[in-house]
Motif scaffolding. Structure first.
Motif, short mmCIF file in Angstrom:
data_model
loop_
_atom_site.label_atom_id
_atom_site.label_comp_id
_atom_site.label_asym_id
_atom_site.label_seq_id
_atom_site.Cartn_x
_atom_site.Cartn_y
_atom_site.Cartn_z
N PHE A 66 6.79 7.05 -33.73
CA PHE A 66 7.17 6.48 -32.43
C PHE A 66 6.95 4.97 -32.39
N THR A 67 7.92 4.29 -31.81
CA THR A 67 7.74 2.88 -31.46
C THR A 67 6.90 2.80 -30.18
N ASN A 68 7.18 3.72 -29.28
CA ASN A 68 6.45 3.77 -28.01
C ASN A 68 5.59 5.03 -28.00
N THR A 69 4.34 4.87 -28.31
CA THR A 69 3.44 6.03 -28.36
C THR A 69 2.99 6.41 -26.95
N GLY A 70 2.33 7.54 -26.85
CA GLY A 70 1.85 7.98 -25.54
C GLY A 70 1.18 9.33 -25.63
N THR A 71 0.91 9.89 -24.48
CA THR A 71 0.17 11.16 -24.43
C THR A 71 0.96 12.26 -23.71
N ASP A 72 2.27 12.04 -23.57
CA ASP A 72 3.11 13.01 -22.85
C ASP A 72 4.40 13.17 -23.65
N LEU A 73 4.48 14.25 -24.42
CA LEU A 73 5.58 14.45 -25.37
C LEU A 73 6.68 15.31 -24.75
N ARG A 74 7.93 14.86 -24.90
CA ARG A 74 9.07 15.62 -24.37
C ARG A 74 10.23 15.57 -25.37
N PHE A 75 11.16 16.53 -25.26
CA PHE A 75 12.34 16.50 -26.12
C PHE A 75 13.61 16.52 -25.29
N TYR A 111 3.71 18.53 -24.76
CA TYR A 111 2.29 18.26 -25.03
C TYR A 111 1.85 17.22 -24.01
N LYS A 112 0.69 17.43 -23.44
CA LYS A 112 0.10 16.41 -22.57
C LYS A 112 -1.41 16.53 -22.71
N GLY A 113 -2.04 15.41 -22.96
CA GLY A 113 -3.48 15.45 -23.15
C GLY A 113 -4.04 14.07 -23.36
N ASN A 114 -5.20 14.01 -23.98
CA ASN A 114 -5.87 12.73 -24.18
C ASN A 114 -5.50 12.06 -25.50
N SER A 115 -4.99 12.83 -26.45
CA SER A 115 -4.69 12.26 -27.76
C SER A 115 -3.33 11.56 -27.74
N THR A 116 -3.28 10.40 -28.35
CA THR A 116 -2.03 9.65 -28.42
C THR A 116 -1.15 10.21 -29.54
N VAL A 117 0.09 10.50 -29.18
CA VAL A 117 1.04 11.02 -30.17
C VAL A 117 1.69 9.83 -30.87
N ILE A 118 1.56 9.78 -32.18
CA ILE A 118 2.16 8.67 -32.92
C ILE A 118 3.33 9.12 -33.81
N LYS A 119 3.33 10.40 -34.19
CA LYS A 119 4.41 10.93 -35.02
C LYS A 119 4.77 12.33 -34.52
N VAL A 124 13.54 25.55 -30.65
CA VAL A 124 13.08 24.17 -30.78
C VAL A 124 11.61 24.20 -31.16
N GLN A 125 11.28 23.44 -32.17
CA GLN A 125 9.87 23.31 -32.56
C GLN A 125 9.54 21.82 -32.65
N VAL A 126 8.42 21.45 -32.10
CA VAL A 126 7.97 20.06 -32.19
C VAL A 126 6.56 20.05 -32.78
N ASP A 127 6.46 19.49 -33.99
CA ASP A 127 5.15 19.29 -34.64
C ASP A 127 4.74 17.85 -34.37
N TYR A 128 3.51 17.63 -34.02
CA TYR A 128 3.13 16.26 -33.66
C TYR A 128 1.70 15.96 -34.10
N VAL A 129 1.46 14.68 -34.31
CA VAL A 129 0.09 14.21 -34.61
C VAL A 129 -0.17 12.95 -33.80
N SER A 144 10.38 11.73 -26.69
CA SER A 144 9.64 10.70 -25.96
C SER A 144 8.17 11.05 -26.02
N ALA A 145 7.35 10.05 -26.35
CA ALA A 145 5.90 10.29 -26.39
C ALA A 145 5.23 9.78 -25.12
#
Lengths: 371, 118
Positions: A174-183, A131-139, A366-371, A156-157
């Motif tokens: 996440f302790t370290n939030t961000g806008t670029d999610l990887r596994f 995922y990459k975009g403008n929204s910050t991934v927190i969970k 692999v599935q990654v659900d995120y908010v 990694s967020a």
């Protein structure tokens, strides 16, 4: 696609009432799953294009470089992922393509033919942005379908700057939030119980081990990785530039789809300097001394101290002697090659320990659900 | 009844041979299954797909707007289509990407469909 309901009624017995024994709903549905959309920018780099100092369309693309332009020279182009969009904030990876493989950091085999990642020991599978975009991934919740593997999982967020350990199926904040999610998934060492293993030889004794001319062997009960000892492989003669051992095992092993690992010890820099640069160590595994595969390890892949050597499998064979039959392997051979015939070493210089047959593990979804 | 994988792959092939082009647009309203096309299509971006790749029950579409093509604007939506009629298969809306015709960058879009049974 269709829906059928079946009622099977029991009309036996004293009670004239009937009641359903089975009420089944058969529902067959086709799902066209819209997976991720990846939007990126691709610079022209230092490529030059015929016809203009900047850009020009000179014909139908023949190099599949991009679109309908003919690019002559393809150096320094940079592909930058701008956005990765997932329907309902759910990323799904079924290993049909390599779109989301981080080829720089992945050492496991991202297998788009068999649709899984195959892991041996000490390997990593890592994604690029899922995922990459403008929204910050927190969970996020990573859910993995795996077989024969106990891997460690990470998310990694922030584009891989901080990897946070997660448990499959459990939501992670996440302790370290961000806008670029990887596994990322990793397997550990031979003793981390991450894969299914069968010990071929503990190397705690020299029983049934044969050795070539110029070679002597002995048990080293002081320096070992596993059990009660390792086997010293000593080069005491000068007629050839290698020391070798071999053994016919007490039981046969099916090598199909499996890998071998072993431990090799190098005492110090003085002993290390005695190794030939190319093909310093070879391992043979097969049916007998006329039918076996050989794998070759260069000096650059061996360090001073204990080295976990492998994987040796049918994907990376260096040479084949005769016609090995994969299902009945019971012959093992190891050789250390020196820089010269005159080179010798004694007990404690080079040891081999714990030869293991490893069944690779796989991750098929692999599935990654995120908010 | 069970749908066989070979049947699903037949459906995959029918879809992958039917879809032949991609197009960008500037519309930004939320995508809905009731959309019938891009909200504001940019005709200069209607291009043959750069690649269509199939795998087991899956299709990957690759679209490229070359730096020499399109129109200088900010693109916000994308669709895959069967161009002959045309039939519009999908519509995705994203954060705007500023594009300069005859600039220094292409826009690449990769999209994957997976066909399964539930």
């Amino acid at each position: 696609m269709s829906r059928d309901t079946a009622n099977i009624n029991d009309q036996l017995g004293e009670d004239p009432d009937v009641f359903p024994l089975l009420n089944a709903n058969y529902n067959e549905a086709l799902l066209i799953e819209e997976q991720s959309t990846l939007i990126s920018s691709h610079t022209l780099g230092s490529a030059w294009i015929v016809g203009t100092s900047t850009n020009a369309i000179v014909g139908t693309n023949t190099g599949t470089v991009s679109g309908n332009q003919q690019v002559v020279g393809d150096a320094d182009r940079i592909l930058t992922v701008n956005q990765v969009i997932n329907k309902n904030n759910i990323f799904r990876e079924r290993f049909r393509f390599n779109v989301f493989e981080d080829t720089t950091n992945t050492t496991a085999y991202w297998d788009t033919t068999n649709n899984y990642i195959k892991f041996n020991l000490n390997q990593t599978a890592q994604s690029v942005s899922v995922y990459k975009g403008n929204s910050t991934v927190i969970k996020a919740k990573l859910t993995v379908t795996s077989s024969n593997i106990t891997a460690s999982y990470y998310l990694s967020a922030n584009g891989g700057s901080n990897w946070e350990s997660v448990t499959s199926g459990t939501q992670h904040t996440f302790t370290n939030t961000g806008t670029d999610l990887r596994f990322k998934a990793t397997t550990g060492d031979i003793y981390d119980s991450v894969l299914s293993m069968t010990q071929i030889d503990s190397m705690d004794a020299i029983t049934d081990w044969n050795y070539t001319p110029n070679t002597t062997i002995s048990v080293n009960s002081t320096t070992f990785k596993e059990g009660t000892g390792s086997v010293n492989v000593n080069k005491t003669g000068v007629a050839a530039a290698f020391a070798g051992i071999n053994k016919t095992l007490g039981s046969q092993h099916d090598f199909t789809g499996k890998s071998v690992y072993l431990w090799l010890y190098v005492k110090d820099a003085t002993e290390y300097a005695k190794l030939q640069v190319t093909g310093s160590f070879t391992f043979g595994f097969g049916n007998d001394n006329s039918n076996y595969y050989t794998w070759s390890v260069d000096k650059a892949d061996i360090s001073i101290g204990w080295n976990l050597i492998g994987p040796f499998n049918t994907d990376n064979i260096s040479s084949t002697t005769g016609s090995p039959s994969l299902t009945t392997f019971d012959f093992v051979q190891a050789r250390l090659f020196s820089v010269a015939s005159a080179t010798t070493w004694t007990a404690g210089s080079y040891m081999i320990d714990d030869i293991e047959l490893v069944t690779p593990g796989t991750i098929s979804y692999v599935q990654v659900d995120y908010v | 009844m069970v749908m066989l994988n070979v049947g699903l792959n037949r459906i995959r092939d029918l879809i992958s041979t039917d879809i032949d082009k991609g197009q960008l647009g500037t519309g930004s309203t939320v995508a809905s299954s009731t959309n019938t096309a891009l909200v504001s299509a940019e005709s200069t971006t209607l291009l043959a797909l750069d690649g269509i790749t199939t795998s087991d029950r899956a299709i990957k579409f690759d679209y490229v707007l070359p730096s020499t093509g399109g129109t200088s604007t900010t693109y916000r939506e994308f669709e895959l289509q069967s161009s002959a009629t045309p039939y519009h298969y999908d519509r995705i809306v994203f954060t705007g990407i500023s594009f300069t015709k005859d600039g220094t960058e292409d826009i690449n879009i990769t999209k994957v469909y997976f066909i399964d049974q539930k």
